[in-house]
Design a protein around this motif. Structure first.
Motif, PDB file in Angstrom:
ATOM      1  N   SER A  81      -3.212  10.397  19.451  1.00 11.78           N
ATOM      2  CA  SER A  81      -4.559  10.037  19.018  1.00 11.78           C
ATOM      3  C   SER A  81      -4.736  10.266  17.526  1.00 11.78           C
ATOM      4  CB  SER A  81      -5.593  10.855  19.805  1.00 11.78           C
ATOM      5  OG  SER A  81      -6.900  10.627  19.313  1.00 11.78           O
ATOM      6  N   ALA A  82      -4.290  11.434  17.049  1.00  9.46           N
ATOM      7  CA  ALA A  82      -4.411  11.747  15.622  1.00  9.46           C
ATOM      8  C   ALA A  82      -3.549  10.816  14.772  1.00  9.46           C
ATOM      9  CB  ALA A  82      -4.011  13.205  15.379  1.00  9.46           C
ATOM     10  N   ASP A  83      -2.350  10.499  15.255  1.00 12.79           N
ATOM     11  CA  ASP A  83      -1.463   9.612  14.502  1.00 12.79           C
ATOM     12  C   ASP A  83      -2.057   8.214  14.368  1.00 12.79           C
ATOM     13  OD1 ASP A  83       0.315  11.657  14.195  1.00 12.79           O
ATOM     14  OD2 ASP A  83       1.679  11.008  15.784  1.00 12.79           O
ATOM     15  N   LEU A  84      -2.676   7.732  15.422  1.00 14.60           N
ATOM     16  CA  LEU A  84      -3.279   6.399  15.367  1.00 14.60           C
ATOM     17  C   LEU A  84      -4.389   6.331  14.326  1.00 14.60           C
ATOM     18  CD1 LEU A  84      -3.459   5.527  19.170  1.00 14.60           C
ATOM     19  CD2 LEU A  84      -2.089   4.346  17.451  1.00 14.60           C
ATOM     20  N   LEU A  85      -5.086   7.444  14.136  1.00 18.64           N
ATOM     21  CA  LEU A  85      -6.203   7.468  13.189  1.00 18.64           C
ATOM     22  C   LEU A  85      -5.776   7.778  11.764  1.00 18.64           C
ATOM     23  CD1 LEU A  85      -8.870   9.382  15.316  1.00 18.64           C
ATOM     24  CD2 LEU A  85      -9.038   7.016  14.537  1.00 18.64           C
ATOM     25  N   PHE A  86      -4.937   8.806  11.596  1.00 20.26           N
ATOM     26  CA  PHE A  86      -4.710   9.336  10.250  1.00 20.26           C
ATOM     27  C   PHE A  86      -3.237   9.504   9.871  1.00 20.26           C
ATOM     28  CE2 PHE A  86      -8.929  11.191  11.443  1.00 20.26           C
ATOM     29  CZ  PHE A  86      -9.683  10.476  10.515  1.00 20.26           C
ATOM     30  N   SER A  87      -2.312   8.838  10.575  1.00 21.43           N
ATOM     31  CA  SER A  87      -0.915   8.936  10.145  1.00 21.43           C
ATOM     32  C   SER A  87      -0.761   8.341   8.741  1.00 21.43           C
ATOM     33  CB  SER A  87      -0.001   8.217  11.129  1.00 21.43           C
ATOM     34  OG  SER A  87      -0.326   6.850  11.220  1.00 21.43           O
ATOM     35  N   GLU A  88      -1.550   7.301   8.452  1.00 22.65           N
ATOM     36  CA  GLU A  88      -1.656   6.779   7.092  1.00 22.65           C
ATOM     37  C   GLU A  88      -2.973   7.283   6.518  1.00 22.65           C
ATOM     38  OE1 GLU A  88       0.447   5.034   5.271  1.00 22.65           O
ATOM     39  OE2 GLU A  88       1.965   4.967   6.854  1.00 22.65           O
ATOM     40  N   PRO A  89      -2.967   7.957   5.365  1.00 17.78           N
ATOM     41  CA  PRO A  89      -4.207   8.537   4.823  1.00 17.78           C
ATOM     42  C   PRO A  89      -5.276   7.478   4.592  1.00 17.78           C
ATOM     43  CG  PRO A  89      -2.286   9.373   3.654  1.00 17.78           C
ATOM     44  CD  PRO A  89      -1.798   8.266   4.526  1.00 17.78           C
ATOM     45  N   PRO A  90      -6.529   7.777   4.920  1.00 15.22           N
ATOM     46  CA  PRO A  90      -7.610   6.831   4.651  1.00 15.22           C
ATOM     47  C   PRO A  90      -7.885   6.744   3.151  1.00 15.22           C
ATOM     48  CG  PRO A  90      -8.504   8.889   5.469  1.00 15.22           C
ATOM     49  CD  PRO A  90      -7.014   9.006   5.567  1.00 15.22           C
ATOM     50  N   VAL A  91      -8.503   5.656   2.747  1.00 20.36           N
ATOM     51  CA  VAL A  91      -8.835   5.444   1.340  1.00 20.36           C
ATOM     52  C   VAL A  91     -10.347   5.546   1.178  1.00 20.36           C
ATOM     53  CG1 VAL A  91      -8.750   3.827  -0.604  1.00 20.36           C
ATOM     54  CG2 VAL A  91      -6.835   3.958   1.006  1.00 20.36           C
ATOM     55  N   PHE A  92     -10.796   6.399   0.235  1.00 20.52           N
ATOM     56  CA  PHE A  92     -12.215   6.591  -0.036  1.00 20.52           C
ATOM     57  C   PHE A  92     -12.551   5.927  -1.371  1.00 20.52           C
ATOM     58  CE2 PHE A  92     -10.729  10.762   1.874  1.00 20.52           C
ATOM     59  CZ  PHE A  92     -10.981  10.361   3.177  1.00 20.52           C
ATOM     60  N   THR A  93     -13.585   5.091  -1.384  1.00 22.39           N
ATOM     61  CA  THR A  93     -13.937   4.397  -2.621  1.00 22.39           C
ATOM     62  C   THR A  93     -15.434   4.507  -2.894  1.00 22.39           C
ATOM     63  OG1 THR A  93     -14.172   2.305  -1.392  1.00 22.39           O
ATOM     64  CG2 THR A  93     -12.050   2.737  -2.467  1.00 22.39           C
ATOM     65  N   VAL A  94     -15.771   4.649  -4.173  1.00 22.21           N
ATOM     66  CA  VAL A  94     -17.157   4.654  -4.647  1.00 22.21           C
ATOM     67  C   VAL A  94     -17.244   3.723  -5.851  1.00 22.21           C
ATOM     68  CG1 VAL A  94     -17.710   6.980  -3.816  1.00 22.21           C
ATOM     69  CG2 VAL A  94     -16.677   6.677  -6.071  1.00 22.21           C
ATOM     70  N   ALA A  95     -18.466   3.378  -6.236  1.00 23.68           N
ATOM     71  CA  ALA A  95     -18.663   2.412  -7.323  1.00 23.68           C
ATOM     72  C   ALA A  95     -18.405   3.012  -8.697  1.00 23.68           C
ATOM     73  CB  ALA A  95     -20.076   1.827  -7.245  1.00 23.68           C
ATOM     74  N   ASP A  96     -18.859   4.239  -8.934  1.00 33.64           N
ATOM     75  CA  ASP A  96     -18.733   4.858 -10.250  1.00 33.64           C
ATOM     76  C   ASP A  96     -17.291   5.293 -10.515  1.00 33.64           C
ATOM     77  OD1 ASP A  96     -20.152   6.098 -12.664  1.00 33.64           O
ATOM     78  OD2 ASP A  96     -19.079   7.815 -11.821  1.00 33.64           O
ATOM     79  N   THR A  97     -16.770   4.928 -11.679  1.00 38.18           N
ATOM     80  CA  THR A  97     -15.371   5.224 -12.002  1.00 38.18           C
ATOM     81  C   THR A  97     -15.100   6.721 -12.094  1.00 38.18           C
ATOM     82  OG1 THR A  97     -15.218   3.149 -13.243  1.00 38.18           O
ATOM     83  CG2 THR A  97     -13.511   4.805 -13.644  1.00 38.18           C
ATOM     84  N   ALA A  98     -15.979   7.465 -12.774  1.00 39.01           N
ATOM     85  CA  ALA A  98     -15.783   8.909 -12.915  1.00 39.01           C
ATOM     86  C   ALA A  98     -15.852   9.606 -11.559  1.00 39.01           C
ATOM     87  CB  ALA A  98     -16.826   9.493 -13.870  1.00 39.01           C
ATOM     88  N   THR A  99     -16.765   9.147 -10.718  1.00 39.58           N
ATOM     89  CA  THR A  99     -16.892   9.732  -9.381  1.00 39.58           C
ATOM     90  C   THR A  99     -15.656   9.417  -8.544  1.00 39.58           C
ATOM     91  OG1 THR A  99     -19.298   9.454  -9.508  1.00 39.58           O
ATOM     92  CG2 THR A  99     -18.364   9.894  -7.344  1.00 39.58           C
ATOM     93  N   GLN A 100     -15.129   8.191  -8.706  1.00 40.59           N
ATOM     94  CA  GLN A 100     -13.918   7.811  -7.969  1.00 40.59           C
ATOM     95  C   GLN A 100     -12.736   8.684  -8.381  1.00 40.59           C
ATOM     96  OE1 GLN A 100     -13.374   5.068  -5.499  1.00 40.59           O
ATOM     97  NE2 GLN A 100     -11.762   6.601  -5.265  1.00 40.59           N
ATOM     98  N   ASP A 101     -12.611   8.929  -9.667  1.00 36.82           N
ATOM     99  CA  ASP A 101     -11.519   9.788 -10.144  1.00 36.82           C
ATOM    100  C   ASP A 101     -11.644  11.196  -9.574  1.00 36.82           C
ATOM    101  OD1 ASP A 101     -10.531   7.668 -11.586  1.00 36.82           O
ATOM    102  OD2 ASP A 101     -11.462   8.274 -13.481  1.00 36.82           O
TER     103      ASP A 101
END
Length: 491
Positions: A81-101
């Motif tokens: 179950s865990a492998d199906l969800l997070f074996s590949e790390p999720p990607v988190f994105t926001v609009a602001d460049t500094a916040t994304q960094d």
């Protein structure tokens, strides 16, 4: 709601049934035969009128091990179950460049991908897990995303949403006295308290300074002497349901374990099958039945023995009867019957848990197949994965937002906090040869741009990386020609 009063029964009586069920889930998840025996010895249950394998009382025999065998399928299901969800790390994105960094920095430094992987495995076993944001300036200069297991929490829900939660942790126990740390999360504040009681009673409240593990918290408490103000009007904890609904308790806000009925029966049947199989192997060991006259006497009081490795024997002065020789005793091992029973039980167990047999290597012929064929064979697992993603996304997004808010407020980061968008990683990577053939066909049909091809090959790249690669390709292939309308000054 304040922290509990002195001498409060603990854990709270209204959670007794839920926690008892979680103890059974935990025993199967742990794969520990001693835990299974202890759980079913206290609460004997029967399957089709017969006592469960791990609930049967067996008198100990000197020099002999317990013949029962446990197959850790429950742990394998939680891991899958865990492998199906997070074996590949999720990607988190926001609009602001500094916040994304900053979000990327927090994600990498804190190992959020590993935290989520471990949390998802526990959630599959216990029906859910709590995400918690905390911080400790003496350790790191950033907020931390942590997990708390569902059997160490007292939640309070309103309309299906977590309103407050109290976590507890046993710091010390000497059999008679138990020292517990309670941590209550409410909107805008976190309360801490230390209690000295017994196994089933919270006891009396004592200062945090009485135990070194929580003593540093005393310096952070506000004027009321029990809480830490977070400065944001949000809860710093969230509950992630593994999947819903809870079939045992319809209407419950708690999630459902992957081991929910009828999986207990199937797991017990699998252990029974393997125990019988191993018993066949143990009983089928070759044995020699010999007359007394074949034994070598070692003298008065010292017994007799038979050397089965001896090559030369002298004639024995015994009457030639038909029962006077050596008899070989060796029983047959019912391999096929046991194997078919075990495989059928495993198939049904993983199916009842919501997964395809191929996810666990059943029917794996070893031939190379494409990612598309893998997804087709594992459709049931992919469907379950999609469901669990929908349960994980809202609380995870909320906790990441809270993390950014606290990072700006408590650690002075110049960022613009916002709720991140979450893209869960793929479960199966496309074969490079298959992907190249697909892109080649698209290219021949003039149905794909260079930009799209780069994104298909590198789905994890950000916009800057994609555009840089596109520019390099166009330059190398001579397609990067200047705009003719911009060549020279217009007259």
């Amino acid at each position: 709601m304040p922290l509990p009063d002195n001498n409060t029964p603990w854990p709270p009586p209204h959670l007794a049934r839920t926690l008892a069920e979680m103890r059974v889930d935990d025993a199967w998840y742990s794969g520990d035969a001693a835990k299974l025996t202890a759980v079913y010895a206290r609460n004997p249950t029967r399957r089709n009128g017969v006592a469960r394998l791990w609930g049967r009382h067996r008198a100990p025999q000197a020099g002999k091990r317990d013949g029962r065998l446990h197959i850790p399928l429950a742990g394998d299901i939680a891991t899958a179950s865990a492998d199906l969800l997070f074996s590949e790390p999720p990607v988190f994105t926001v609009a602001d460049t500094a916040t994304q960094d900053r979000l990327n920095e927090l994600s990498d430094a804190d190992g959020i991908a590993n935290t989520l992987l471990e949390g998802a495995e526990v959630a599959a076993a216990l029906g859910g897990v709590y995400l918690r944001i905390t911080w400790d300036r003496s350790l790191v200069d950033r907020p931390l995303l942590t997990t708390v297991h569902a059997d160490c929490a007292v939640p309070e829900f309103a309309f299906g949403l977590l309103r407050a939660v109290t976590f507890w942790h046993e710091l010390a126990s000497d059999g008679a006295s138990v020292l517990r740390h309670l941590e209550r999360h409410e909107r805008g504040r976190i309360l801490h308290a230390l209690y000295q009681g017994t196994a089933d009673n919270l006891g009396r409240r004592i200062p945090l300074t009485e135990h070194s593990a929580v003593a540093p918290l005393a310096e952070s408490l506000g004027p009321d002497g029990e809480s830490i103000e977070t400065g944001i009007d949000r809860l710093t904890a969230a509950y992630v349901r593994n999947i819903g609904p809870n079939r045992k308790h319809r209407g419950s806000d708690l999630g459902r374990s992957d081991y929910a009925a009828p999986l207990y029966d199937l797991l017990d049947a699998l252990d029974t099958t393997w125990t019988s199989w191993i018993r066949d192997i143990r009983l089928a060991r070759a044995r020699l039945i010999i007359p007394d006259a074949y034994l070598r006497d070692h003298g008065p009081g010292r017994g007799a023995s038979f050397d089965d490795d001896r090559e030369i024997w002298q004639l024995l002065n015994i009457p030639p009867t038909e029962q006077g020789g050596i008899t070989l005793s060796q029983f047959a091992i019912r391999v096929e019957e046991h194997e078919r029973s075990a495989e059928a039980t495993t198939r049904q167990a993983v199916r009842s848990a919501g997964y395809a047999a191929q996810t666990f290597g059943i029917d794996d012929q070893g031939a190379a197949i494409t990612a598309t064929e893998v997804k087709a064979k594992e459709r049931r697992s992919m469907t379950t994965r999609g469901k669990k993603i929908r349960y994980w996304s809202p609380p995870l997004g909320e906790m990441l937002h809270v993390m950014l808010l606290l990072d700006r407020l408590l650690f002075g980061r110049g960022i613009v906090p916002e709720r991140p968008r979450i893209a869960f990683g793929g479960t199966v990577s496309e074969d490079p040869t298959t992907l190249a053939q697909t892109l080649s066909l698209y290219q021949q049909a003039q149905a794909v741009s260079v930009d799209t091809k780069v994104r298909m090959i590198h789905p994890d790249w950000d916009e800057d990386e994609v555009q840089a690669e596109v520019a390099r390709i166009l330059t190398e292939t001579g397609q990067a020609v200047p705009d003719p309308m911009q060549a020279g000054a217009l007259v």
